[in-house]
Write a protein that holds these residues in place. Sequence first.
Motif, PDB file in Angstrom:
ATOM      1  N   ASN A   6      37.290 129.341  -5.616  1.00 12.23           N
ATOM      2  CA  ASN A   6      38.945 129.403  -5.607  1.00 12.23           C
ATOM      3  C   ASN A   6      39.525 130.949  -5.414  1.00 12.23           C
ATOM      4  N   TYR A   7      38.569 131.909  -5.827  1.00 15.71           N
ATOM      5  CA  TYR A   7      39.233 133.234  -5.431  1.00 15.71           C
ATOM      6  C   TYR A   7      38.958 133.523  -4.031  1.00 15.71           C
ATOM      7  N   ILE A   8      37.772 133.052  -3.602  1.00 20.59           N
ATOM      8  CA  ILE A   8      37.625 133.617  -2.207  1.00 20.59           C
ATOM      9  C   ILE A   8      38.527 132.797  -1.190  1.00 20.59           C
ATOM     10  N   PHE A   9      38.820 131.541  -1.359  1.00 20.46           N
ATOM     11  CA  PHE A   9      39.789 130.856  -0.587  1.00 20.46           C
ATOM     12  C   PHE A   9      41.233 130.914  -0.954  1.00 20.46           C
ATOM     13  N   TRP A  10      41.571 131.854  -2.088  1.00 16.45           N
ATOM     14  CA  TRP A  10      42.742 131.989  -2.628  1.00 16.45           C
ATOM     15  C   TRP A  10      43.617 131.047  -2.682  1.00 16.45           C
ATOM     16  N   THR A  11      43.127 129.974  -3.370  1.00 17.65           N
ATOM     17  CA  THR A  11      43.758 128.669  -3.723  1.00 17.65           C
ATOM     18  C   THR A  11      44.938 128.624  -5.061  1.00 17.65           C
ATOM     19  N   TYR A  12      44.829 129.810  -5.682  1.00 22.01           N
ATOM     20  CA  TYR A  12      45.504 129.728  -6.819  1.00 22.01           C
ATOM     21  C   TYR A  12      47.075 129.774  -6.409  1.00 22.01           C
ATOM     22  N   GLU A  13      48.054 129.143  -7.290  1.00 21.11           N
ATOM     23  CA  GLU A  13      49.474 129.260  -7.143  1.00 21.11           C
ATOM     24  C   GLU A  13      49.903 130.884  -7.386  1.00 21.11           C
ATOM     25  N   ARG A  14      50.973 131.090  -6.798  1.00 19.57           N
ATOM     26  CA  ARG A  14      51.688 132.203  -6.872  1.00 19.57           C
ATOM     27  C   ARG A  14      52.213 132.277  -8.351  1.00 19.57           C
ATOM     28  N   GLY A  15      52.257 133.352  -8.863  1.00 20.96           N
ATOM     29  CA  GLY A  15      52.626 133.606 -10.054  1.00 20.96           C
ATOM     30  C   GLY A  15      51.505 133.339 -11.371  1.00 20.96           C
ATOM     31  N   SER A  16      50.643 132.437 -10.980  1.00 17.70           N
ATOM     32  CA  SER A  16      49.316 132.199 -12.120  1.00 17.70           C
ATOM     33  C   SER A  16      48.717 133.341 -12.409  1.00 17.70           C
ATOM     34  N   LEU A  17      47.878 133.292 -13.489  1.00 18.64           N
ATOM     35  CA  LEU A  17      47.000 134.504 -14.052  1.00 18.64           C
ATOM     36  C   LEU A  17      46.046 134.882 -13.155  1.00 18.64           C
ATOM     37  N   HIS A  18      45.231 133.912 -12.402  1.00 18.02           N
ATOM     38  CA  HIS A  18      44.315 134.232 -11.474  1.00 18.02           C
ATOM     39  C   HIS A  18      45.037 134.834 -10.104  1.00 18.02           C
ATOM     40  N   TYR A  19      46.047 134.254  -9.754  1.00 21.46           N
ATOM     41  CA  TYR A  19      46.616 135.112  -8.552  1.00 21.46           C
ATOM     42  C   TYR A  19      46.972 136.587  -8.970  1.00 21.46           C
ATOM     43  N   ASP A  20      47.553 136.694 -10.030  1.00 21.18           N
ATOM     44  CA  ASP A  20      47.889 138.278 -10.582  1.00 21.18           C
ATOM     45  C   ASP A  20      46.734 139.027 -10.676  1.00 21.18           C
ATOM     46  N   ILE A  21      45.588 138.544 -10.970  1.00 21.45           N
ATOM     47  CA  ILE A  21      44.338 139.247 -10.849  1.00 21.45           C
ATOM     48  C   ILE A  21      43.886 139.473  -9.598  1.00 21.45           C
ATOM     49  N   MET A  22      43.994 138.667  -8.773  1.00 20.94           N
ATOM     50  CA  MET A  22      43.452 138.962  -7.335  1.00 20.94           C
ATOM     51  C   MET A  22      44.416 140.189  -6.733  1.00 20.94           C
ATOM     52  N   VAL A  23      45.772 140.029  -7.032  1.00 23.58           N
ATOM     53  CA  VAL A  23      46.897 140.913  -6.427  1.00 23.58           C
ATOM     54  C   VAL A  23      46.579 142.303  -7.074  1.00 23.58           C
ATOM     55  N   THR A  24      46.152 142.411  -8.415  1.00 29.82           N
ATOM     56  CA  THR A  24      45.907 143.567  -9.012  1.00 29.82           C
ATOM     57  C   THR A  24      44.462 144.245  -8.587  1.00 29.82           C
ATOM     58  N   LEU A  25      43.448 143.253  -8.259  1.00 23.27           N
ATOM     59  CA  LEU A  25      42.372 143.852  -7.850  1.00 23.27           C
ATOM     60  C   LEU A  25      42.493 144.496  -6.460  1.00 23.27           C
ATOM     61  N   ILE A  26      43.203 143.787  -5.594  1.00 20.55           N
ATOM     62  CA  ILE A  26      43.686 144.351  -4.278  1.00 20.55           C
ATOM     63  C   ILE A  26      44.263 145.746  -4.217  1.00 20.55           C
ATOM     64  N   LEU A  27      45.432 145.947  -5.051  1.00 23.40           N
ATOM     65  CA  LEU A  27      46.185 146.981  -5.076  1.00 23.40           C
ATOM     66  C   LEU A  27      45.286 148.235  -5.703  1.00 23.40           C
ATOM     67  N   ALA A  28      44.398 147.802  -6.652  1.00 22.71           N
ATOM     68  CA  ALA A  28      43.679 148.832  -7.426  1.00 22.71           C
ATOM     69  C   ALA A  28      42.623 149.261  -6.414  1.00 22.71           C
ATOM     70  N   PHE A  29      42.065 148.343  -5.274  1.00 15.76           N
ATOM     71  CA  PHE A  29      40.973 149.070  -4.327  1.00 15.76           C
ATOM     72  C   PHE A  29      42.158 149.917  -3.362  1.00 15.76           C
ATOM     73  N   LEU A  30      43.136 149.411  -3.058  1.00 14.25           N
ATOM     74  CA  LEU A  30      43.949 150.221  -2.264  1.00 14.25           C
ATOM     75  C   LEU A  30      44.328 151.802  -2.636  1.00 14.25           C
TER      76      LEU A  30
END
Length: 118
Positions: A6-30
């Motif tokens: 689900n993380y790889i295919f980005w299937t979580y809804e916007r605003g969910s905990l897992h979505y926020d974790i993915m966005v935070t990881l991307i921003l941290a990498f950048l």
Amino acid sequence: MRLLRNYIFWTYERGSLHYDIMVTLILAFLFISPHYIDFKDRPQDSPLEPTQTLVQQDGAGYVYTLRPQDIHHDTGDLDGDLLYAVVQYAGPVTMDRYEVVKDAHGKVSRYKVWVHRP
């Protein structure tokens, strides 16, 4: 395994905990990775040369800024060679004057040519 898929295919809804974790990881990498990874992105020592002729309007005429390598018609007469180069871009024009622009080492870096249409 399903969580990773689900993380790889980005299937979580916007605003969910897992979505926020993915966005935070991307921003941290950048924002953090440039401090630890050498991307070899340094400013260049000399500014880049433009590859085109610059044309600016000057009252009733125009100013053409040419590079020395743009002067292909080498007759030994700089006036004629510059006019020939400008005519290739602009068509029939009359040259008013020109100026040789040199760099810090005294090498010719540009020619500025003032022209107007007859």
